[in-house]
Write an enzyme that holds these catalytic residues in place. Structure first.
Site, PDB file in Angstrom:
ATOM      1  N   HIS A 202       1.555   4.543  -2.918  1.00 39.54           N
ATOM      2  CA  HIS A 202       1.684   5.997  -2.835  1.00 39.54           C
ATOM      3  C   HIS A 202       2.911   6.488  -3.606  1.00 39.54           C
ATOM      4  O   HIS A 202       2.881   7.558  -4.223  1.00 39.54           O
ATOM      5  CB  HIS A 202       1.794   6.433  -1.375  1.00 39.54           C
ATOM      6  CG  HIS A 202       0.504   6.331  -0.607  1.00 39.54           C
ATOM      7  ND1 HIS A 202      -0.677   6.878  -1.057  1.00 39.54           N
ATOM      8  CD2 HIS A 202       0.218   5.743   0.591  1.00 39.54           C
ATOM      9  CE1 HIS A 202      -1.635   6.640  -0.185  1.00 39.54           C
ATOM     10  NE2 HIS A 202      -1.119   5.949   0.823  1.00 39.54           N
TER      11      HIS A 202
ATOM     12  N   HIS B  86       0.831  -1.212   0.000  1.00 41.14           N
ATOM     13  CA  HIS B  86       0.000   0.000   0.000  1.00 41.14           C
ATOM     14  C   HIS B  86       0.863   1.259   0.000  1.00 41.14           C
ATOM     15  O   HIS B  86       0.589   2.210  -0.755  1.00 41.14           O
ATOM     16  CB  HIS B  86      -0.909  -0.001   1.228  1.00 41.14           C
ATOM     17  CG  HIS B  86      -1.699   1.257   1.399  1.00 41.14           C
ATOM     18  ND1 HIS B  86      -2.936   1.456   0.799  1.00 41.14           N
ATOM     19  CD2 HIS B  86      -1.428   2.399   2.081  1.00 41.14           C
ATOM     20  CE1 HIS B  86      -3.374   2.660   1.104  1.00 41.14           C
ATOM     21  NE2 HIS B  86      -2.486   3.258   1.882  1.00 41.14           N
ATOM     22  N   GLU B  87       1.912   1.256   0.812  1.00 40.47           N
ATOM     23  CA  GLU B  87       2.796   2.429   0.864  1.00 40.47           C
ATOM     24  C   GLU B  87       3.542   2.619  -0.453  1.00 40.47           C
ATOM     25  O   GLU B  87       3.770   3.742  -0.889  1.00 40.47           O
ATOM     26  CB  GLU B  87       3.779   2.313   2.032  1.00 40.47           C
ATOM     27  CG  GLU B  87       3.119   2.245   3.400  1.00 40.47           C
ATOM     28  CD  GLU B  87       2.097   3.349   3.635  1.00 40.47           C
ATOM     29  OE1 GLU B  87       2.269   4.462   3.101  1.00 40.47           O
ATOM     30  OE2 GLU B  87       1.107   3.082   4.340  1.00 40.47           O
TER      31      GLU B  87
END
Length: 225
Positions: free
Chosen positions: A102, A98-99
């Site tokens: 980004h 998920h990071e």
């Protein structure tokens, strides 16, 4: 009756936030016990996805705390908490991916991420007004304090509205990368989705809670008027 409505709205908002936090923490801890078949740690998964997307310049570092994971677009650094960094579990893989989502958004100039970054200075400035709320209330009374509080909430809600698509898109990218690069097994898709969805719901809950708080303050202000 008005008293019950005001405090009922505040209590409902608090319950929603607590439920979302309990949900994300519960799923996070549950799937920390499930080992991924690839036996890759969160750090290794993050590195593989970054390299596959031409993000070799983005560094991954370990940070303290639990669920403190985040991407720093200014320094081009992904910070992963110890459990996520070292462990080879559904939670660690999902959060790490998920990071990285980004970081991919940052590289591609994802519009909502750019808008959120542009709003940060303004949001911080308005938030500082809260520190002067007590002083303002001395001179302007409760009405002045309510108006400042409503302004701060409106700005916060705007920021949350922009943040929602950023978070959901990062989770979508995370799952796509995990599947396309073969970093999770077919049987692990649903488990990773639950971790990512629970995390995203904390942002939804925060938005709903603040909307309820805004409604409560507006009703109080209208009564005073």
């Amino acid at each position: 009756m008005d008293f019950l409505i005001y405090y009922g709205l505040g209590l409902l908002g608090l319950i929603i936030v607590l439920w979302a936090q309990a949900n994300v923490t519960g799923n996070y801890k549950k799937y920390l016990k499930y080992k991924v078949k690839s036996n890759l740690s969160g750090q290794e998964v993050a590195r593989k996805i970054l390299d596959a997307n031409g993000l070799n310049y983005v560094h991954i570092v370990e940070t303290k705390g639990e669920l403190t994971d985040h991407y720093d677009p200014t320094r081009k650094v992904i910070r992963l908490s110890s459990n996520i960094f070292h462990q080879s579990t559904i939670s660690s893989v999902g959060v790490a991916a998920h990071e990285v989502g980004h970081a991919i958004q940052d590289k591609e100039g994802y519009s909502f991420m750019r808008l959120r970054s542009a709003l940060v200075p303004f949001v911080n400035f308005v938030s500082y007004l809260g520190y002067f709320g007590l002083i303002i209330s001395i001179f302007a009374g409760l009405t002045g304090y309510l108006k400042i509080s409503i302004l701060i909430l409106c700005v916060t809600i705007l920021f949350q509205l922009v943040t929602l698509p950023v978070e959901f898109d990062a989770s979508k990218r995370a799952k796509e990368q995990l599947i396309s690069l073969g970093l999770i097994d077919d049987s692990e898709h649903e488990q990773v989705s639950k971790v990512l969805f629970a995390a995203a719901m904390t942002y939804v809950a925060g938005l709903i809670s603040n909307l309820l708080q805004l409604l409560r303050l507006v009703l109080i202000l209208n009564d005073r008027d």
